[in-house]
Design a protein around this motif. Structure first.
Motif, PDB file in Angstrom:
ATOM      1  N   SER A   7      40.333  14.079 -19.991  1.00 25.65           N
ATOM      2  CA  SER A   7      40.429  15.503 -19.414  1.00 25.65           C
ATOM      3  C   SER A   7      39.092  16.198 -19.581  1.00 25.65           C
ATOM      4  CB  SER A   7      41.376  16.448 -19.973  1.00 25.65           C
ATOM      5  OG  SER A   7      41.448  16.623 -21.179  1.00 25.65           O
ATOM      6  N   GLY A   8      38.563  17.020 -18.925  1.00 24.17           N
ATOM      7  CA  GLY A   8      37.423  17.809 -19.139  1.00 24.17           C
ATOM      8  C   GLY A   8      36.243  17.490 -18.395  1.00 24.17           C
ATOM      9  N   GLN A 111      32.249  -4.051 -24.458  1.00 24.34           N
ATOM     10  CA  GLN A 111      33.170  -3.386 -23.724  1.00 24.34           C
ATOM     11  C   GLN A 111      34.472  -4.354 -23.866  1.00 24.34           C
ATOM     12  OE1 GLN A 111      32.727  -2.034 -19.610  1.00 24.34           O
ATOM     13  NE2 GLN A 111      30.399  -1.830 -20.054  1.00 24.34           N
ATOM     14  N   ASN A 112      34.198  -5.469 -23.791  1.00 24.91           N
ATOM     15  CA  ASN A 112      35.319  -6.458 -23.832  1.00 24.91           C
ATOM     16  C   ASN A 112      36.220  -6.632 -25.137  1.00 24.91           C
ATOM     17  OD1 ASN A 112      33.899  -8.510 -24.997  1.00 24.91           O
ATOM     18  ND2 ASN A 112      33.593  -9.746 -23.684  1.00 24.91           N
ATOM     19  N   GLU A 113      35.998  -5.771 -26.184  1.00 25.29           N
ATOM     20  CA  GLU A 113      36.635  -5.659 -27.391  1.00 25.29           C
ATOM     21  C   GLU A 113      37.520  -4.367 -27.059  1.00 25.29           C
ATOM     22  OE1 GLU A 113      36.632  -7.378 -30.285  1.00 25.29           O
ATOM     23  OE2 GLU A 113      35.584  -8.796 -29.063  1.00 25.29           O
ATOM     24  N   TYR A 114      37.729  -3.820 -26.154  1.00 27.94           N
ATOM     25  CA  TYR A 114      38.537  -2.684 -25.831  1.00 27.94           C
ATOM     26  C   TYR A 114      39.617  -3.160 -24.926  1.00 27.94           C
ATOM     27  CZ  TYR A 114      35.211   0.240 -28.195  1.00 27.94           C
ATOM     28  OH  TYR A 114      34.248   0.950 -28.908  1.00 27.94           O
ATOM     29  N   ASP A 115      40.777  -2.943 -25.266  1.00 29.31           N
ATOM     30  CA  ASP A 115      41.941  -3.646 -24.650  1.00 29.31           C
ATOM     31  C   ASP A 115      42.772  -2.460 -23.777  1.00 29.31           C
ATOM     32  OD1 ASP A 115      44.458  -4.216 -27.028  1.00 29.31           O
ATOM     33  OD2 ASP A 115      43.013  -2.382 -26.781  1.00 29.31           O
ATOM     34  N   TYR A 116      42.645  -1.102 -24.027  1.00 27.48           N
ATOM     35  CA  TYR A 116      43.249  -0.150 -22.975  1.00 27.48           C
ATOM     36  C   TYR A 116      42.445   1.004 -22.681  1.00 27.48           C
ATOM     37  CZ  TYR A 116      47.611  -1.793 -24.820  1.00 27.48           C
ATOM     38  OH  TYR A 116      48.548  -2.823 -24.943  1.00 27.48           O
ATOM     39  N   TRP A 117      42.398   1.234 -21.466  1.00 26.86           N
ATOM     40  CA  TRP A 117      41.466   2.122 -20.721  1.00 26.86           C
ATOM     41  C   TRP A 117      42.094   3.401 -20.128  1.00 26.86           C
ATOM     42  CZ3 TRP A 117      36.037   1.135 -20.773  1.00 26.86           C
ATOM     43  CH2 TRP A 117      35.722  -0.025 -21.346  1.00 26.86           C
ATOM     44  N   GLY A 118      41.503   4.452 -20.123  1.00 26.24           N
ATOM     45  CA  GLY A 118      42.072   5.568 -19.415  1.00 26.24           C
ATOM     46  C   GLY A 118      41.438   5.549 -18.024  1.00 26.24           C
ATOM     47  N   GLN A 119      42.200   6.421 -17.218  1.00 33.14           N
ATOM     48  CA  GLN A 119      41.860   6.355 -15.812  1.00 33.14           C
ATOM     49  C   GLN A 119      40.513   6.834 -15.334  1.00 33.14           C
ATOM     50  OE1 GLN A 119      43.330   8.857 -17.215  1.00 33.14           O
ATOM     51  NE2 GLN A 119      42.468  10.787 -16.229  1.00 33.14           N
ATOM     52  N   GLY A 120      39.864   7.535 -16.198  1.00 32.18           N
ATOM     53  CA  GLY A 120      38.564   8.102 -16.013  1.00 32.18           C
ATOM     54  C   GLY A 120      38.645   9.607 -15.598  1.00 32.18           C
ATOM     55  N   THR A 121      37.276  10.274 -15.785  1.00 34.32           N
ATOM     56  CA  THR A 121      37.242  11.559 -15.451  1.00 34.32           C
ATOM     57  C   THR A 121      35.978  11.718 -14.800  1.00 34.32           C
ATOM     58  OG1 THR A 121      37.369  13.806 -15.896  1.00 34.32           O
ATOM     59  CG2 THR A 121      36.589  12.454 -17.813  1.00 34.32           C
ATOM     60  N   GLN A 122      35.856  12.466 -13.751  1.00 33.04           N
ATOM     61  CA  GLN A 122      34.208  12.494 -13.178  1.00 33.04           C
ATOM     62  C   GLN A 122      33.483  13.582 -13.569  1.00 33.04           C
ATOM     63  OE1 GLN A 122      33.024  10.872 -10.226  1.00 33.04           O
ATOM     64  NE2 GLN A 122      31.105  11.977 -10.990  1.00 33.04           N
ATOM     65  N   VAL A 123      32.418  13.356 -14.108  1.00 32.41           N
ATOM     66  CA  VAL A 123      31.155  14.256 -14.551  1.00 32.41           C
ATOM     67  C   VAL A 123      30.194  14.188 -13.458  1.00 32.41           C
ATOM     68  CG1 VAL A 123      29.534  14.823 -16.227  1.00 32.41           C
ATOM     69  CG2 VAL A 123      31.920  14.028 -17.003  1.00 32.41           C
ATOM     70  N   THR A 124      29.745  15.588 -13.090  1.00 34.90           N
ATOM     71  CA  THR A 124      28.764  15.593 -12.196  1.00 34.90           C
ATOM     72  C   THR A 124      27.826  16.617 -12.618  1.00 34.90           C
ATOM     73  OG1 THR A 124      30.166  14.896 -10.251  1.00 34.90           O
ATOM     74  CG2 THR A 124      28.177  15.903  -9.676  1.00 34.90           C
ATOM     75  N   VAL A 125      26.743  16.264 -12.438  1.00 34.83           N
ATOM     76  CA  VAL A 125      25.369  17.309 -13.085  1.00 34.83           C
ATOM     77  C   VAL A 125      24.472  17.453 -11.961  1.00 34.83           C
ATOM     78  CG1 VAL A 125      23.855  17.512 -15.079  1.00 34.83           C
ATOM     79  CG2 VAL A 125      25.768  16.295 -15.321  1.00 34.83           C
ATOM     80  N   SER A 126      24.202  18.557 -11.729  1.00 37.28           N
ATOM     81  CA  SER A 126      23.704  18.804 -10.534  1.00 37.28           C
ATOM     82  C   SER A 126      22.117  19.430 -10.847  1.00 37.28           C
ATOM     83  CB  SER A 126      24.119  20.092  -9.485  1.00 37.28           C
ATOM     84  OG  SER A 126      24.263  21.316 -10.519  1.00 37.28           O
ATOM     85  N   SER A 127      21.237  19.065 -10.233  1.00 43.04           N
ATOM     86  CA  SER A 127      19.757  19.540 -10.484  1.00 43.04           C
ATOM     87  C   SER A 127      19.335  20.894 -10.063  1.00 43.04           C
ATOM     88  CB  SER A 127      18.867  18.452 -10.140  1.00 43.04           C
ATOM     89  OG  SER A 127      18.899  18.245  -8.651  1.00 43.04           O
TER      90      SER A 127
END
Length: 127
Positions: A7-8, A111-127
């Motif tokens: 989240s966040g 990366q392949n040493e991690y076996d569980y992943w979250g669904q992801g959260t979008q971060v958008t930085v505008s200029s």
């Protein structure tokens, strides 16, 4: 089965800050190191930051060093990523991940040493 819920994320102007959180459940959280990765459009997923199982060692990609801070609260089963001085090139989907082996404090950028992943959260930085 481990579940990770990020989240966040959100939209922020360049120079601003965001704090990502990841809540974990399903296995003893305090035994496992945690990582943050990101994937920008058209690019491969890349390592951002990691924190070891005790929370006393952190690791960062060169691109975020000095701007991002990883932390964890083992009592609350959460890991956080404080992102300051954000840049448009930080725009990506951010994922938290749980390391596959307990009590690890090295090689946390792989990366392949991690076996569980979250669904992801979008971060958008505008200029």
């Amino acid at each position: 089965q481990v579940q990770l819920l990020e989240s966040g994320g959100g939209l922020v102007q360049a120079g601003g800050s965001l704090r990502l959180s990841c809540a974990a459940s399903g296995r003893p959280f305090s035994y496992y190191s945690m990582g943050w990765f990101r994937q920008a459009p058209g690019k491969e997923r890349e390592f951002v930051a990691a924190i070891n199982w005790r929370g006393d060692s952190t690791y960062y990609a060169d691109s975020v060093k000095g701007r991002f801070t990883a932390s964890r609260d083992n009592a609350k089963n959460t890991v956080n990523l404080q992102m300051n001085s954000l840049k448009p090139e930080d725009t990506a989907v951010y994922y938290c991940a749980a390391h596959r082996r307990p009590y690890r404090s090295s090689g946390l950028e792989v990366q392949n040493e991690y076996d569980y992943w979250g669904q992801g959260t979008q971060v958008t930085v505008s200029s």
